[in-house]
Design an enzyme around this catalytic site. Sequence first.
Site, PDB file in Angstrom:
ATOM      1  N   TYR A  25      -3.218 -13.977   1.926  1.00 29.05           N
ATOM      2  CA  TYR A  25      -3.266 -12.575   2.347  1.00 29.05           C
ATOM      3  C   TYR A  25      -3.731 -11.689   1.187  1.00 29.05           C
ATOM      4  O   TYR A  25      -4.591 -10.812   1.370  1.00 29.05           O
ATOM      5  CB  TYR A  25      -1.885 -12.134   2.818  1.00 29.05           C
ATOM      6  CG  TYR A  25      -1.842 -10.745   3.406  1.00 29.05           C
ATOM      7  CD1 TYR A  25      -2.257 -10.512   4.720  1.00 29.05           C
ATOM      8  CD2 TYR A  25      -1.384  -9.666   2.659  1.00 29.05           C
ATOM      9  CE1 TYR A  25      -2.219  -9.239   5.266  1.00 29.05           C
ATOM     10  CE2 TYR A  25      -1.345  -8.380   3.203  1.00 29.05           C
ATOM     11  CZ  TYR A  25      -1.761  -8.178   4.503  1.00 29.05           C
ATOM     12  OH  TYR A  25      -1.723  -6.916   5.034  1.00 29.05           O
TER      13      TYR A  25
ATOM     14  N   VAL B 187       4.717   0.116   6.064  1.00 24.50           N
ATOM     15  CA  VAL B 187       4.696   1.097   7.140  1.00 24.50           C
ATOM     16  C   VAL B 187       5.600   0.621   8.270  1.00 24.50           C
ATOM     17  O   VAL B 187       5.614  -0.563   8.628  1.00 24.50           O
ATOM     18  CB  VAL B 187       3.262   1.324   7.657  1.00 24.50           C
ATOM     19  CG1 VAL B 187       3.242   2.332   8.801  1.00 24.50           C
ATOM     20  CG2 VAL B 187       2.357   1.789   6.516  1.00 24.50           C
TER      21      VAL B 187
ATOM     22  N   THR C 158       6.318  -0.324  11.478  1.00 28.80           N
ATOM     23  CA  THR C 158       5.686  -0.755  12.725  1.00 28.80           C
ATOM     24  C   THR C 158       6.547  -1.835  13.365  1.00 28.80           C
ATOM     25  O   THR C 158       7.441  -2.392  12.718  1.00 28.80           O
ATOM     26  CB  THR C 158       4.290  -1.330  12.455  1.00 28.80           C
ATOM     27  OG1 THR C 158       4.423  -2.513  11.650  1.00 28.80           O
ATOM     28  CG2 THR C 158       3.393  -0.327  11.740  1.00 28.80           C
TER      29      THR C 158
END
Length: 272
Positions: free
Chosen positions: A153, A186, A188
């Site tokens: 990633y 964030v 989510t």
Amino acid sequence: MQRFENKTVIVTGAGGGMGVSHVRAYHAEGADVVIADRDTERGAALAAELGERALHVALDITSEEQWAAAVAATEERFGPVSVLVNNAGMQQAAAPIEHMDADAFRRTLDVNVTGQFLGIRAVTPSMRRGGGGAVVNISSTMGNVGTAYYAAYTASKWAVRGLTKSAALELGRDGIRVNSVHPGVVSTPFINAPVAAGERPIADFYSPAPFAVPRLGEPVELSQLVLFLTSADAAFATGSEFVLDGGLLLGPALQYETSSDSEGARRESEAA
């Protein structure tokens, strides 16, 4: 006049998480929005909710054929593409490099890097026909630092930075701007929901307390940055990286307790 009236915007990974926030934000600003997502059910549901200025297209971002079909459907319905938000991506399972599956590594780069490359390539002729446009590639704060156990990633998000800069250099003379956005943590569903049955949500592994801004980010905050970067207000910005992380990359914000004695001394000094 709203900032994106008469503009056509494609958002990938638009059926969930931050993608939904981006779609709603553009739609509220007057854009014709294309909801590009592999999940046809949730993408079609969002398009139906938003009405005639929204279109769902099925899109696996690693497929050249599906990218071509998505752009063709967009132009047929709304005209040339004005904005592309390369939002879709994937997170690898945490693993040390020596135990990481090579196919999983390749798949992560295929989705997070090749998918964005194919998107830029697919929309470029359409943006030229429309007189220019703007692209935002969603990277990550992991694209600015090293992160143990997330080599695939991290490598993919660093690669997005390079892709962004090369595309900006190539396309600037065509009136096409390309920037990358680097979110921190964030709030989510991906972050807040358990990874699997019986497991803790990813958010439980993050403590925002040491951040300069001691909380998680909200999707709408990221959406507002993305809208700014693709609007005329950011006409001179291209090839740049925009970090939105509440100060995560700054390092820990240490807190010190002020003793009553030192507080008293401060007040005496100010009085003098």
